[in-house]
Enzyme design. Sequence first.
Site, PDB file in Angstrom:
ATOM      1  N   GLU A  87       0.827  -1.215   0.000  1.00 25.95           N
ATOM      2  CA  GLU A  87       0.000   0.000   0.000  1.00 25.95           C
ATOM      3  C   GLU A  87       0.863   1.269   0.000  1.00 25.95           C
ATOM      4  OE1 GLU A  87      -3.692   2.133   0.235  1.00 25.95           O
ATOM      5  OE2 GLU A  87      -3.527  -0.040   0.309  1.00 25.95           O
ATOM      6  N   ARG A 107       6.140  -4.868   9.870  1.00 27.94           N
ATOM      7  CA  ARG A 107       6.723  -3.541   9.815  1.00 27.94           C
ATOM      8  C   ARG A 107       6.330  -2.706  11.032  1.00 27.94           C
ATOM      9  NH1 ARG A 107       4.797  -0.450   6.326  1.00 27.94           N
ATOM     10  NH2 ARG A 107       6.616   0.890   6.115  1.00 27.94           N
TER      11      ARG A 107
END
Length: 276
Positions: free
Chosen positions: A73, A110
Site C-alpha cells: 500500500e 513492519r
Amino acid sequence: MERFFSSAKNKDIKNNVVEVDIDKIRPNPYQPRKVFDLASIYELAESIKHFGVIQPLSVRKAKKGAFELIAGERRLRACAYLKMQKVPVIVVDMNDNDSAVVALIENLQRKDLTFFEEAEAYFHLITEHGLTQEELSKKVGKNQSTVANKLRLLKLPKDVKEIIKDHKLTERHARALLKLPDEKMQRSVVQRIVKNGYNVSESEEIIEKILFKLSGGKKEKKVLRCAVLKDVRIFANTIKKAVSVMRESGIDAVSEQNECDGFYEYIIKIPKKVSF
C-alpha cells in the site's frame, strides 16, 4: 524498467514480475491500517524516484482486467504521488482469507499498526472470514493468548478508544481501563488520565484504588487473589518441570500455554514412539 519486466498482456503472468497500469490497481479492502503517515510516503517516493521500485507490489486478478492490491500500500501511494503510469507487480493466486491475512502480516512485520488497528484486523478475520483464534494465531505467528488479549481491547467504548488514540495513550493504559466495571467509569477515568498526564503506573494505581473502594475496602479479597495466583504459578512450574524432565530423558515433549477468557490452557504433546 521495461527491459526488466514482462508486459501484463502476456497470457501467463502469475508469479512473474510484470508491469501494470497504476490506475488498474485498486486498494486492498482488507487493509487493516487506517492512517498513513504522509511524511513517510513522501520519503519513500523520493527513494523510488532515485532507485525505482525495488520490491514489486503483490496483486491478484480482479474483474474487467483490473487488479486488487494484496501487499504494498505504501509503495502504491508513493508511486501515485510520483504520477507513475506503471508499477512492477507480482500477480498471485489468493483467496479473500489469504489476502486479508497477508495484508495484516505485512503491517505487523513492519510494526505499522496501532494496537487498536491490530485488534480490529483480528476481529475482522474471525468474524468475516471464519477463522478461529487458534487458526488466526498460527497464520500471524502470534500466541493465541496474545490474539485473545488484543480482541479484549475492542470491548472499550468507541469514545474511550478515540480518546486513547487522540492522546497517544499506550496499550497498557487501555488494558488497565478494561478492569473498570462499566463504560461510565471508563470514560471518567480516561479523561482524568489525560487531564493529569498520568503514565501507565500512575493510571494503574488510581484504577486499583477505585476497584479497592468498590470492593468495600476488603483487603483480604486481594490477598486471596494473590494466593490463588501464586498457586497457579506453582502448578504451571510443575508442568514445565515435568516436560523438562521428559526432554532430558530423550522424550521430545513440548508444552504450550495459552491465556483464554476465564482460564489458562496448557497443551502437552508427547510423541507416541520414543527412540533412545
